[in-house]
Design a protein around this motif. Structure first.
Motif, mmCIF file in Angstrom:
data_model
loop_
_atom_site.group_PDB
_atom_site.id
_atom_site.type_symbol
_atom_site.label_atom_id
_atom_site.label_comp_id
_atom_site.label_asym_id
_atom_site.label_seq_id
_atom_site.Cartn_x
_atom_site.Cartn_y
_atom_site.Cartn_z
ATOM 1 N N GLU A 257 -1.479 -23.907 -17.523
ATOM 2 C CA GLU A 257 -2.046 -24.975 -18.347
ATOM 3 C C GLU A 257 -2.895 -25.914 -17.481
ATOM 4 O O GLU A 257 -2.470 -26.365 -16.413
ATOM 5 C CB GLU A 257 -0.937 -25.782 -19.022
ATOM 6 N N THR A 259 -5.766 -25.400 -15.803
ATOM 7 C CA THR A 259 -6.481 -24.923 -14.622
ATOM 8 C C THR A 259 -7.505 -23.869 -15.038
ATOM 9 O O THR A 259 -7.371 -23.223 -16.085
ATOM 10 C CB THR A 259 -5.519 -24.308 -13.581
ATOM 11 N N LEU A 260 -8.534 -23.677 -14.182
ATOM 12 C CA LEU A 260 -9.560 -22.681 -14.488
ATOM 13 C C LEU A 260 -8.998 -21.256 -14.520
ATOM 14 O O LEU A 260 -9.295 -20.504 -15.444
ATOM 15 C CB LEU A 260 -10.705 -22.789 -13.476
ATOM 16 N N GLN A 263 -7.051 -20.922 -17.672
ATOM 17 C CA GLN A 263 -7.915 -20.821 -18.848
ATOM 18 C C GLN A 263 -8.437 -19.390 -19.016
ATOM 19 O O GLN A 263 -8.459 -18.847 -20.132
ATOM 20 C CB GLN A 263 -9.093 -21.797 -18.695
ATOM 21 N N GLN A 266 -5.525 -17.170 -20.262
ATOM 22 C CA GLN A 266 -5.167 -17.362 -21.667
ATOM 23 C C GLN A 266 -6.240 -16.849 -22.625
ATOM 24 O O GLN A 266 -5.918 -16.287 -23.677
ATOM 25 C CB GLN A 266 -4.900 -18.850 -21.920
ATOM 26 N N SER A 267 -7.515 -17.026 -22.261
ATOM 27 C CA SER A 267 -8.602 -16.658 -23.172
ATOM 28 C C SER A 267 -9.044 -15.213 -23.016
ATOM 29 O O SER A 267 -9.628 -14.627 -23.930
ATOM 30 C CB SER A 267 -9.810 -17.577 -22.935
ATOM 31 N N THR A 271 -14.129 -17.641 -16.335
ATOM 32 C CA THR A 271 -14.505 -19.044 -16.174
ATOM 33 C C THR A 271 -15.312 -19.160 -14.891
ATOM 34 O O THR A 271 -14.925 -18.630 -13.844
ATOM 35 C CB THR A 271 -13.276 -19.967 -16.097
#
Length: 684
Positions: A257, A259-260, A263, A266-267, A271
């Protein structure tokens, strides 16, 4: 993971290794014709096909640039103009970039022209796949078989992987004007692929991949992060950062949660940060990046089969290091790294599975290597035939069998024979030598234990009783089982349930028991050394294995059998056994029974330097003197008859009489008893 799945993973890795050889060979070809010959040869090691077709198409005009057609065991001569694709499955797959599986072309009506060609070639089913790199469409791969329904879902998944790798290799072979940077990047893809199959140690593999990515991408740092079991952190499993100032380290945990890398994880999308900005990055990460002088960061998700396995992170001290082309190429690298991660994790699971199986079933492998059939039982004497007759009688039932006899008489072979002729022969025969296992460990060996059940119990252990479920449990030297374990064993045999040490959970088992001992259990019961209830539970169907001195007619057969066995093992051609030596061997009393005879023959084979067995007769002595045993034949036979008469309570005739048990005619036995002065009435 089951053993079956473990075997499947190993097979997949072998196919992948063959695919690597194919793509490396194809990519190294200087022209398309050479690539075609290599392609057919190397793909034979990867997939089975009767028909292979590859069409390379111009990404802008869709014109055929190269065409390979292989069928009927040979490469067909075709030119680019001879391959109209309109209305074919190849045109459809190239246009829509979707694979197409046709299970039976005799039922296919959409691509009639294509179907006629395949029918002429005798092809019944095909799998047609697009060849593409990123957004560039390179062409189509089509493989076929002469039988319908040839392509399962699993085979189609592997063919998709073949198509991905061939797209890379064919692109290199067809395109002769690749820039040096593009060649280096292609080499990186192949290098990462090579790491997948050549290095299965997880940590070493991750570090090797990180180093390859950093070197070819000319980055300052590269790392691979995988999720922790808590679902809240990513762990840095490999970091290649030669000029690090110490801010980033391996094994560091990074929150998902905020952080790059979190991210991207999760996606499932990359990034990219091309200029260090405290507004776009967490304070802790900003401080570390600034401390290292890093200004550009790219985090690529490692995706395999729709699942995000982890993150590939690269960094540079320069700004604006990751443009669209670099990110696009890193996405291709990430696919290969994802395969590397997935394979390494799978092999780690296989290694764990193998370790556990080795701990719990190592002795079973020893059993399998042994002699598992009736061929291991050598002899034609009436005493042995009587035993084998009892084996044939009791084996089909699930009754408990108690094997009685002196040490070295072959009780284990008889136990195997019972198992192999039972309804449980396809399951496991688990052997426990109660005398060979220390008293303090025997209970754990039999019933298993939970982690922490006692000092030294660092992991869970499956007991032999549980391993034998649906099979046969052979308890050798049952007379040596400690009295405190006997009640637990009795309960397991009667109630078919038990608990592991340190557990309150009751487990059910269905086990057929064969027990063996060289001790007098009846006397042990009288001396309160063995529980009477356990003895009666074991003594359902007793079989006495005769000592070798009671079956002297089998000794010549055993001598020849062991001579051939050890002669083959030592690569010695032994063609004869001296008559005097055989006579001496046949009249020796063999106190150690068959085991002693086997060891003696092995020693004789070692000493032999010619075609005749050299038997060290001088060793068959007591206190340096040869023991005359020929004169004791009558005494041995008398002992045997008296023992059998005692078991039958003096009864000679009938199915359960002494004559039947010894495999003799009633009149023959009576004649021998008269000769030896035996009165059956006195024995009863």
């Amino acid at each position: 993971m089951s053993a079956i799945s473990a075997i499947g993973l190993e097979t997949h890795a072998q196919r992948y290794e063959a695919l690597l050889r194919a793509t490396n060979a194809i990519a190294g070809c200087s022209d398309c014709d050479t690539a075609a010959d290599v392609l057919v040869k190397e793909l034979r090691e990867v997939i089975a096909f009767d028909y292979l077709r590859i069409v390379a198409l111009d990404s802008e005009t869709n014109a055929v640039g190269w065409h390979l057609l292989y069928s009927n065991g040979r490469r067909e001569k075709v030119s680019t103009g001879d391959a109209p694709l309109e209305g074919t499955a190849i045109e459809w797959v190239h246009e829509y970039q979707q694979l197409l599986v046709t299970s039976d072309w005799s039922d296919e009506s959409q691509f009639t022209k294509h179907g006629r060609l395949l029918n002429e070639l005798g092809i019944a089913s095909t799998c047609t796949l697009p060849l593409a790199r990123a957004q560039r469409r390179l062409g189509v791969l089509e493989v076929g078989r002469t039988r319908p329904h040839a392509y399962s879902e699993e085979e189609v998944r592997f063919l998709s992987l073949v198509a991905d790798q061939l797209a890379l290799a064919i692109d290199a072979a067809v395109s002769s004007s690749l820039s040096r940077q593009a060649q280096d990047r292609l080499k990186l893809i192949l290098d990462v692929t090579n790491q997948v199959v050549s290095n299965l140690d997880f940590q070493e593999l991750m570090r090797a991949v990180s180093a390859s990515v950093r070197r070819v991408m000319r980055c300052d740092a590269a790392a691979i992060m995988l999720p922790e079991s808590d679902g809240k952190h990513l762990r840095v499993h490999a970091l290649d950062f030669p000029e690090s100032r110490g801010s980033f380290t391996e094994k560091a945990a990074i929150p998902i949660e905020g952080t790059l890398p979190g991210q991207a994880f999760q996606s499932g999308k990359p990034t990219v940060l091309n200029r260090l900005d405290p507004a776009e990055i967490a304070p802790e990460m900003y401080a570390k990046a600034a401390g290292e002088g890093v200004n550009s960061l790219c985090h690529m998700p490692l995706v395999s089969r729709g699942r995000v396995l982890g993150i590939l992170a690269v960094a540079q001290r320069a700004e604006n290091a990751f443009d669209t082309n670099a990110v696009e190429f890193l996405s291709q690298v990430a696919k290969q790294v994802a395969i590397a991660v997935e394979n390494a994790l799978a092999y780690g699971e296989i290694a764990d599975l193998k370790d556990r199986l080795a701990q719990e079933k190592l002795y079973l492998e020893e059993e399998i290597r042994g002699e598992m059939d009736f061929e291991g039982i050598v002899g034609q004497s009436s005493a042995l035939r009587h035993v084998l007759g009892l084996v044939e009688t009791v084996a089909p039932s699930d009754s408990t069998v108690l094997l009685l006899g002196e040490t070295g008489t072959g009780k284990e072979l008889i136990a195997r024979a019972i198992h192999d002729r039972s309804r449980r022969k396809d399951r496991t025969l688990v052997r426990v030598n109660c005398a060979a296992i220390p008293t303090g460990l025997l209970e754990s060996e039999l019933f298993g234990h939970e982690r922490g059940a006692f000092t030294g119990a660092i992991s869970q252990k499956v007991g032999r009783l549980e391993l034998a479920d649906q099979g046969t449990l052979f308890l050798d030297e049952i007379g040596d089982i400690p009295t405190d374990i006997q009640p637990k064993l009795l309960r397991a045999l009667q109630e078919r349930e038990f608990e592991r040490l340190g557990s309150t959970r009751t487990k059910k088992v269905d086990v057929r028991l064969v027990a063996a001992t060289n001790r007098d259990l009846e006397k042990m019961v009288e001396d309160r050394e063995f529980r009477s209830d356990l003895y009666y539970r074991l003594n359902v169907f007793p079989i006495r294995i005769p000592p070798l001195r009671e079956r002297p007619e089998d000794i010549p057969l055993l001598v020849r059998y062991f001579t051939q066995k050890y002669g083959r093992r030592m690569e010695k051609q032994i063609e004869s056994i001296p008559v005097t030596a055989m006579k001496k061997l046949s009249t020796w009393h063999w106190p150690g029974n068959i085991r002693e005879l086997e060891n003696f023959i092995e020693r004789s084979v070692i000493l032999t330097h010619g075609a005749a067995l050299q038997v060290p007769i001088g060793e068959l002595t007591n206190n340096g003197r040869t023991t005359p045993v020929a004169g004791t034949r009558d005494a041995n036979e008398r002992d045997q008859i008296l023992r059998v008469l005692k078991e039958t309570k003096g009864r000679v005739a009938g199915d359960e009489g002494a004559a039947a048990r010894m495999g003799l005619k009633r009149t023959t036995l009576i004649s021998r008893m008269k000769k030896l002065g035996i009165d059956p009435r006195k024995v009863s």
